[in-house]
Write a protein that holds these residues in place. Structure first.
Motif, PDB file in Angstrom:
ATOM      1  N   MET A   1     -26.094 -35.964  33.667  1.00  0.00           N
ATOM      2  CA  MET A   1     -25.446 -37.141  34.215  1.00  0.00           C
ATOM      3  C   MET A   1     -25.853 -37.314  35.679  1.00  0.00           C
ATOM      4  O   MET A   1     -25.908 -36.357  36.433  1.00  0.00           O
ATOM      5  CB  MET A   1     -23.933 -36.983  34.103  1.00  0.00           C
ATOM      6  CG  MET A   1     -23.170 -38.142  34.654  1.00  0.00           C
ATOM      7  SD  MET A   1     -21.416 -37.979  34.315  1.00  0.00           S
ATOM      8  CE  MET A   1     -20.808 -38.001  35.972  1.00  0.00           C
ATOM      9  N   THR A   2     -26.109 -38.530  36.070  1.00  0.00           N
ATOM     10  CA  THR A   2     -26.505 -38.839  37.438  1.00  0.00           C
ATOM     11  C   THR A   2     -25.266 -38.996  38.315  1.00  0.00           C
ATOM     12  O   THR A   2     -24.311 -39.654  37.937  1.00  0.00           O
ATOM     13  CB  THR A   2     -27.323 -40.143  37.467  1.00  0.00           C
ATOM     14  OG1 THR A   2     -28.461 -39.985  36.622  1.00  0.00           O
ATOM     15  CG2 THR A   2     -27.773 -40.468  38.856  1.00  0.00           C
TER      16      THR A   2
ATOM     17  N   TYR B   1     -22.946 -42.530  43.995  1.00  0.00           N
ATOM     18  CA  TYR B   1     -23.098 -42.419  45.444  1.00  0.00           C
ATOM     19  C   TYR B   1     -21.940 -41.613  46.025  1.00  0.00           C
ATOM     20  O   TYR B   1     -22.152 -40.709  46.835  1.00  0.00           O
ATOM     21  CB  TYR B   1     -23.174 -43.811  46.085  1.00  0.00           C
ATOM     22  CG  TYR B   1     -23.113 -43.764  47.580  1.00  0.00           C
ATOM     23  CD1 TYR B   1     -24.218 -43.342  48.323  1.00  0.00           C
ATOM     24  CD2 TYR B   1     -21.947 -44.098  48.271  1.00  0.00           C
ATOM     25  CE1 TYR B   1     -24.171 -43.270  49.703  1.00  0.00           C
ATOM     26  CE2 TYR B   1     -21.892 -44.035  49.649  1.00  0.00           C
ATOM     27  CZ  TYR B   1     -22.999 -43.625  50.359  1.00  0.00           C
ATOM     28  OH  TYR B   1     -22.943 -43.543  51.725  1.00  0.00           O
ATOM     29  N   TYR B   2     -20.729 -41.930  45.619  1.00  0.00           N
ATOM     30  CA  TYR B   2     -19.559 -41.220  46.152  1.00  0.00           C
ATOM     31  C   TYR B   2     -19.622 -39.727  45.828  1.00  0.00           C
ATOM     32  O   TYR B   2     -19.366 -38.892  46.703  1.00  0.00           O
ATOM     33  CB  TYR B   2     -18.268 -41.828  45.609  1.00  0.00           C
ATOM     34  CG  TYR B   2     -17.037 -41.139  46.145  1.00  0.00           C
ATOM     35  CD1 TYR B   2     -16.581 -41.395  47.420  1.00  0.00           C
ATOM     36  CD2 TYR B   2     -16.342 -40.215  45.371  1.00  0.00           C
ATOM     37  CE1 TYR B   2     -15.454 -40.760  47.934  1.00  0.00           C
ATOM     38  CE2 TYR B   2     -15.224 -39.569  45.868  1.00  0.00           C
ATOM     39  CZ  TYR B   2     -14.784 -39.845  47.145  1.00  0.00           C
ATOM     40  OH  TYR B   2     -13.683 -39.213  47.651  1.00  0.00           O
ATOM     41  N   GLU B   3     -19.965 -39.386  44.600  1.00  0.00           N
ATOM     42  CA  GLU B   3     -20.068 -37.960  44.226  1.00  0.00           C
ATOM     43  C   GLU B   3     -21.108 -37.253  45.084  1.00  0.00           C
ATOM     44  O   GLU B   3     -20.881 -36.150  45.579  1.00  0.00           O
ATOM     45  CB  GLU B   3     -20.414 -37.825  42.745  1.00  0.00           C
ATOM     46  CG  GLU B   3     -19.302 -38.249  41.831  1.00  0.00           C
ATOM     47  CD  GLU B   3     -19.740 -38.414  40.392  1.00  0.00           C
ATOM     48  OE1 GLU B   3     -18.852 -38.403  39.519  1.00  0.00           O
ATOM     49  OE2 GLU B   3     -20.949 -38.565  40.119  1.00  0.00           O
ATOM     50  N   TRP B   4     -22.257 -37.892  45.263  1.00  0.00           N
ATOM     51  CA  TRP B   4     -23.302 -37.309  46.095  1.00  0.00           C
ATOM     52  C   TRP B   4     -22.827 -37.190  47.535  1.00  0.00           C
ATOM     53  O   TRP B   4     -23.008 -36.155  48.181  1.00  0.00           O
ATOM     54  CB  TRP B   4     -24.577 -38.162  46.027  1.00  0.00           C
ATOM     55  CG  TRP B   4     -25.648 -37.656  46.923  1.00  0.00           C
ATOM     56  CD1 TRP B   4     -26.579 -36.706  46.634  1.00  0.00           C
ATOM     57  CD2 TRP B   4     -25.859 -38.034  48.287  1.00  0.00           C
ATOM     58  NE1 TRP B   4     -27.374 -36.474  47.740  1.00  0.00           N
ATOM     59  CE2 TRP B   4     -26.938 -37.280  48.768  1.00  0.00           C
ATOM     60  CE3 TRP B   4     -25.244 -38.932  49.151  1.00  0.00           C
ATOM     61  CZ2 TRP B   4     -27.422 -37.401  50.058  1.00  0.00           C
ATOM     62  CZ3 TRP B   4     -25.717 -39.050  50.438  1.00  0.00           C
ATOM     63  CH2 TRP B   4     -26.799 -38.288  50.878  1.00  0.00           C
ATOM     64  N   LEU B   5     -22.181 -38.252  48.052  1.00  0.00           N
ATOM     65  CA  LEU B   5     -21.724 -38.245  49.435  1.00  0.00           C
ATOM     66  C   LEU B   5     -20.745 -37.104  49.683  1.00  0.00           C
ATOM     67  O   LEU B   5     -20.797 -36.454  50.729  1.00  0.00           O
ATOM     68  CB  LEU B   5     -21.088 -39.594  49.779  1.00  0.00           C
ATOM     69  CG  LEU B   5     -20.688 -39.810  51.232  1.00  0.00           C
ATOM     70  CD1 LEU B   5     -21.911 -39.732  52.151  1.00  0.00           C
ATOM     71  CD2 LEU B   5     -19.991 -41.156  51.385  1.00  0.00           C
ATOM     72  N   MET B   6     -19.896 -36.822  48.720  1.00  0.00           N
ATOM     73  CA  MET B   6     -18.920 -35.745  48.894  1.00  0.00           C
ATOM     74  C   MET B   6     -19.591 -34.375  49.001  1.00  0.00           C
ATOM     75  O   MET B   6     -19.045 -33.463  49.610  1.00  0.00           O
ATOM     76  CB  MET B   6     -17.891 -35.752  47.758  1.00  0.00           C
ATOM     77  CG  MET B   6     -16.935 -36.941  47.808  1.00  0.00           C
ATOM     78  SD  MET B   6     -15.991 -37.069  49.355  1.00  0.00           S
ATOM     79  CE  MET B   6     -16.921 -38.294  50.284  1.00  0.00           C
ATOM     80  N   THR B   7     -20.797 -34.242  48.485  1.00  0.00           N
ATOM     81  CA  THR B   7     -21.531 -32.976  48.639  1.00  0.00           C
ATOM     82  C   THR B   7     -22.075 -32.806  50.051  1.00  0.00           C
ATOM     83  O   THR B   7     -22.545 -31.727  50.412  1.00  0.00           O
ATOM     84  CB  THR B   7     -22.695 -32.846  47.634  1.00  0.00           C
ATOM     85  OG1 THR B   7     -23.716 -33.792  47.961  1.00  0.00           O
ATOM     86  CG2 THR B   7     -22.223 -33.025  46.199  1.00  0.00           C
ATOM     87  N   GLN B   8     -22.005 -33.867  50.849  1.00  0.00           N
ATOM     88  CA  GLN B   8     -22.541 -33.854  52.215  1.00  0.00           C
ATOM     89  C   GLN B   8     -21.468 -33.606  53.271  1.00  0.00           C
ATOM     90  O   GLN B   8     -21.764 -33.571  54.459  1.00  0.00           O
ATOM     91  CB  GLN B   8     -23.234 -35.196  52.497  1.00  0.00           C
ATOM     92  CG  GLN B   8     -24.254 -35.606  51.469  1.00  0.00           C
ATOM     93  CD  GLN B   8     -25.356 -34.589  51.295  1.00  0.00           C
ATOM     94  OE1 GLN B   8     -26.017 -34.209  52.260  1.00  0.00           O
ATOM     95  NE2 GLN B   8     -25.571 -34.144  50.067  1.00  0.00           N
TER      96      GLN B   8
ATOM     97  N   LYS C   1     -32.984 -41.496  46.478  1.00  0.00           N
ATOM     98  CA  LYS C   1     -34.111 -40.568  46.313  1.00  0.00           C
ATOM     99  C   LYS C   1     -33.693 -39.381  45.453  1.00  0.00           C
ATOM    100  O   LYS C   1     -34.436 -38.961  44.556  1.00  0.00           O
ATOM    101  CB  LYS C   1     -34.606 -40.088  47.672  1.00  0.00           C
ATOM    102  CG  LYS C   1     -35.793 -39.186  47.602  1.00  0.00           C
ATOM    103  CD  LYS C   1     -36.280 -38.772  48.962  1.00  0.00           C
ATOM    104  CE  LYS C   1     -37.464 -37.832  48.813  1.00  0.00           C
ATOM    105  NZ  LYS C   1     -37.891 -37.286  50.094  1.00  0.00           N
ATOM    106  N   ALA C   2     -32.498 -38.850  45.702  1.00  0.00           N
ATOM    107  CA  ALA C   2     -32.026 -37.689  44.958  1.00  0.00           C
ATOM    108  C   ALA C   2     -31.850 -37.981  43.472  1.00  0.00           C
ATOM    109  O   ALA C   2     -32.132 -37.120  42.626  1.00  0.00           O
ATOM    110  CB  ALA C   2     -30.700 -37.185  45.545  1.00  0.00           C
ATOM    111  N   ILE C   3     -31.403 -39.182  43.146  1.00  0.00           N
ATOM    112  CA  ILE C   3     -31.160 -39.471  41.717  1.00  0.00           C
ATOM    113  C   ILE C   3     -32.418 -39.868  40.969  1.00  0.00           C
ATOM    114  O   ILE C   3     -32.407 -39.923  39.738  1.00  0.00           O
ATOM    115  CB  ILE C   3     -30.050 -40.529  41.518  1.00  0.00           C
ATOM    116  CG1 ILE C   3     -30.454 -41.883  42.072  1.00  0.00           C
ATOM    117  CG2 ILE C   3     -28.729 -40.045  42.097  1.00  0.00           C
ATOM    118  CD1 ILE C   3     -29.500 -43.008  41.697  1.00  0.00           C
ATOM    119  N   THR C   4     -33.490 -40.155  41.686  1.00  0.00           N
ATOM    120  CA  THR C   4     -34.737 -40.518  41.016  1.00  0.00           C
ATOM    121  C   THR C   4     -35.718 -39.358  40.937  1.00  0.00           C
ATOM    122  O   THR C   4     -36.777 -39.496  40.328  1.00  0.00           O
ATOM    123  CB  THR C   4     -35.404 -41.727  41.695  1.00  0.00           C
ATOM    124  OG1 THR C   4     -35.678 -41.411  43.054  1.00  0.00           O
ATOM    125  CG2 THR C   4     -34.536 -42.960  41.615  1.00  0.00           C
TER     126      THR C   4
END
Length: 72
Positions: A1-2, A5-12, A68-71
């Motif tokens: 699962m990709t 944006y919010y999920e990725w942002l929370m890792t930052q 970039k991360a999801i592609t």
């Protein structure tokens, strides 16, 4: 699962950068959690909330990094 944006942002959140600051600020924001279709929508939302130029730049940078991360 990709990741959204919010999920990725929370890792930052622990980064000591403007993107990390944005992530910490966005953590409890239900509108950011709900998601945006485009970077422009995200920027418009932040601007409407009175975000500083640095936060808007961080949003643009983080959106590009997420795409970039999801592609990869």
């Amino acid at each position: 699962m990709t990741a959204t944006y919010y999920e990725w942002l929370m890792t930052q959140r622990k980064r000591n950068t403007s993107v990390g600051d944005l992530a910490r600020d966005a953590e409890g924001d239900r509108r950011v959690q709900a998601g945006f279709e485009t970077r422009g929508h995200l920027v418009a939302y932040l601007t409407s909330r009175g975000a500083c130029d640095g936060a808007v730049r961080a949003a643009r940078t983080s959106w590009a990094s997420w795409r970039k991360a999801i592609t990869e």
